[in-house]
Design an enzyme around this catalytic site. Structure first.
Site, PDB file in Angstrom:
ATOM      1  N   GLY A  76       0.964  -1.093  -0.162  1.00  0.00           N
ATOM      2  CA  GLY A  76      -0.178   0.168  -0.024  1.00  0.00           C
ATOM      3  C   GLY A  76       0.900   1.342  -0.049  1.00  0.00           C
ATOM      4  O   GLY A  76       1.889   1.446   1.060  1.00  0.00           O
ATOM      5  N   GLN A  88      -5.694  -8.767  -2.587  1.00  0.00           N
ATOM      6  CA  GLN A  88      -5.931  -7.962  -1.504  1.00  0.00           C
ATOM      7  C   GLN A  88      -7.381  -7.660  -0.984  1.00  0.00           C
ATOM      8  O   GLN A  88      -7.408  -7.217   0.115  1.00  0.00           O
ATOM      9  CB  GLN A  88      -5.193  -6.342  -1.750  1.00  0.00           C
ATOM     10  CG  GLN A  88      -3.686  -6.700  -1.752  1.00  0.00           C
ATOM     11  CD  GLN A  88      -3.211  -7.051  -3.676  1.00  0.00           C
ATOM     12  OE1 GLN A  88      -3.766  -7.840  -4.221  1.00  0.00           O
ATOM     13  NE2 GLN A  88      -2.069  -6.253  -3.741  1.00  0.00           N
ATOM     14  N   ASP A 104      -1.131   4.638  -6.556  1.00  0.00           N
ATOM     15  CA  ASP A 104       0.492   4.586  -6.013  1.00  0.00           C
ATOM     16  C   ASP A 104       1.114   5.439  -6.622  1.00  0.00           C
ATOM     17  O   ASP A 104       2.217   5.647  -6.190  1.00  0.00           O
ATOM     18  CB  ASP A 104       0.925   3.096  -6.602  1.00  0.00           C
ATOM     19  CG  ASP A 104      -0.043   1.896  -5.861  1.00  0.00           C
ATOM     20  OD1 ASP A 104      -1.213   1.438  -6.224  1.00  0.00           O
ATOM     21  OD2 ASP A 104       0.643   1.460  -4.936  1.00  0.00           O
ATOM     22  N   ASN A 143      -2.531   2.548 -10.231  1.00  0.00           N
ATOM     23  CA  ASN A 143      -3.035   1.813  -9.170  1.00  0.00           C
ATOM     24  C   ASN A 143      -3.016   0.343  -9.482  1.00  0.00           C
ATOM     25  O   ASN A 143      -2.772  -0.116 -10.736  1.00  0.00           O
ATOM     26  CB  ASN A 143      -4.423   2.476  -8.947  1.00  0.00           C
ATOM     27  CG  ASN A 143      -5.072   2.040  -7.707  1.00  0.00           C
ATOM     28  OD1 ASN A 143      -4.351   1.998  -6.557  1.00  0.00           O
ATOM     29  ND2 ASN A 143      -6.277   1.246  -7.723  1.00  0.00           N
TER      30      ASN A 143
HETATM   31  C1  LIG Z   1      -3.748   3.277   0.073  1.00  0.00           C
HETATM   32  S1  LIG Z   1      -2.857   3.253  -1.539  1.00  0.00           S
HETATM   33  C2  LIG Z   1      -2.962   1.197  -1.875  1.00  0.00           C
HETATM   34  C3  LIG Z   1      -2.783   0.765  -3.231  1.00  0.00           C
HETATM   35  O1  LIG Z   1      -1.470  -0.127  -3.209  1.00  0.00           O
HETATM   36  C4  LIG Z   1      -1.854  -1.131  -3.586  1.00  0.00           C
HETATM   37  O2  LIG Z   1      -1.101  -1.874  -4.129  1.00  0.00           O
HETATM   38  P1  LIG Z   1       0.069  -2.809  -3.653  1.00  0.00           P
HETATM   39  O3  LIG Z   1      -1.012  -3.667  -2.628  1.00  0.00           O
HETATM   40  O4  LIG Z   1       0.542  -3.825  -4.458  1.00  0.00           O
HETATM   41  O5  LIG Z   1       1.021  -2.293  -2.589  1.00  0.00           O
HETATM   42  C5  LIG Z   1      -3.114  -0.811  -4.479  1.00  0.00           C
HETATM   43  O6  LIG Z   1      -2.533  -0.217  -5.930  1.00  0.00           O
HETATM   44  C6  LIG Z   1      -3.918   0.387  -3.819  1.00  0.00           C
HETATM   45  O7  LIG Z   1      -4.802   1.140  -4.577  1.00  0.00           O
END
Ligand SMILES: CSC[C@H]1O[C@H](OP(=O)(O)O)[C@H](O)[C@@H]1O
Length: 348
Positions: free
Chosen positions: A48, A197, A238, A248
């Site tokens: 995140g 997720q 992101d 994202n």
């Molecule tokens: C609050 S930003 C969360 C953002 O990060 C996630 O990616 P990851 O789980 O690979 O770090 C995803 O893009 C979310 O929207």
């Protein structure tokens, strides 16, 4: 309100909820070295964008402590190497590089001559990043809640909650605030292949707070949108380019196209630390490619034949013209994003 902490720094060690084990187990990983921190980010123990940023900030402190046998001058010199190691752990979320850059610049402001004092000085800035993130997410929730109407059915993708930030969340922070203020909202959460997720983390967060939620496979979203079952879509980010193009989680772009087709408001929620003002548009955003195992295995179970070619981009870019508004801690930003994101740019 959630009661867990995704990230906790104490006695120069960083304790992280191991998000790979949720929702079946609530276990923790303690990072004592820079290598522990880079592993935790790369392997998505913590993930995140804002959570990665705060983790990297404390990674800079841990890296300094690990090299406290250096002279102060040598350690100050060495901070850039610690930054590079952390920046290389994941390329897309700008919050990581933003946090390590801020830590390096802060360290350069240190005027004393005591190494231990220098490390405390760094820790103060990492704490500032941590507490700002919590404060900004609360503000994002409040600003975003002005967009939510009573009885709205909201679709969200991936996890953007307290697990993806220091607290509260971004898109999920808006959902929390709408629920808390009695708007009687309900949520459809995309499973979010391949790391799931949504199924593992968003569903876990929403059930903990008894926010009405339904889990769907990613490909079910289109029919719900077409059939008018979704009032709003809200996702995280992101990296947001200065024109509003947004990187994202993979699958976000597809959602935005369908939302536009059926005229459903499509919101991005993110702190200003996720805006990369150095890039004009989304073409410049590096999209992380991850291991084929994430696609061909579920847990230990193989779901695809060995040897099949796999393409596993972790993110995609939603063009700014597909985005209704971007919710930040400084307010809701509408198009033209180029002009209006610049207006809310934090001072250097
Ligand atoms: C609050 S930003 C969360 C953002 O990060 C996630 O990616 P990851 O789980 O690979 O770090 C995803 O893009 C979310 O929207």
């Amino acid at each position: 309100m959630h009661t867990f902490k995704a990230i906790e720094f104490s006695k120069n060690q960083l304790t992280l909820i191991d998000q790979r084990a949720l929702p079946l187990e609530e276990t923790y990983l303690t990072c004592k070295t820079l290598e522990d921190v880079t592993f935790a980010i790369k392997d998505m123990v913590v993930r995140g964008a804002p959570a990665i940023g705060a983790t990297a900030a404390y990674g800079m402190v841990i890296g300094a402590v690990q090299n406290s046998d250096m002279t102060l001058d040598a350690l100050r010199e060495h901070m850039d190497k610690i930054k590079v190691a952390l920046d290389q752990s994941r390329p897309t979320a700008v919050n990581l590089q933003w946090a390590t850059e801020r830590m390096v610049k802060h360290g350069q402001q240190y005027k004393g001559n005591q190494l231990s004092e220098f490390i405390e000085f760094l820790k103060g800035e990492a704490d500032a990043i941590y507490y700002e993130d919590a404060e900004f997410c609360k503000a994002i929730g409040e600003h975003g809640n002005t967009l939510i109407e009573s009885n709205d059915v909201i679709l969200t993708h991936c996890n953007t909650g307290a697990l993806a930030t220091v607290a509260y969340g971004t898109a999920l922070g808006v959902i929390r605030e709408a629920h808390k203020t009695g708007k009687n909202i309900s949520v459809y959460a995309d499973e979010t292949r391949p790391r799931q997720q949504g199924a593992k983390l968003t569903a876990w967060e929403l059930m903990k707070e008894e926010i009405p939620a339904t889990l769907i496979v990613d490909s079910a979203a289109a029919t719900l949108i077409r059939d008018g079952k979704i009032n709003k879509i809200i996702v995280g980010a992101d990296r947001i380019a200065s024109n509003g193009d947004t990187a994202n989680k993979i699958g976000t772009f597809m959602l935005s196209v369908i939302a536009k087709q059926y005229d459903v408001p499509f919101y991005v929620a993110a702190p200003t630390s996720t805006i990369d003002y150095e890039i004009q548009n989304g073409d410049a955003i590096e999209i992380e490619l991850r291991s084929e195992d994430e696609v061909t295995l579920i847990g230990e179970e193989r779901i695809a034949p060995k040897g099949i070619a796999v393409y596993n981009p972790a993110f995609d870019v939603t063009p700014c013209e597909n985005i209704t508004a971007i919710v930040t801690e400084r307010g809701v930003v509408y198009p033209p994003f180029g002009k209006n994101l610049k207006r809310i740019r934090p001072e250097e």
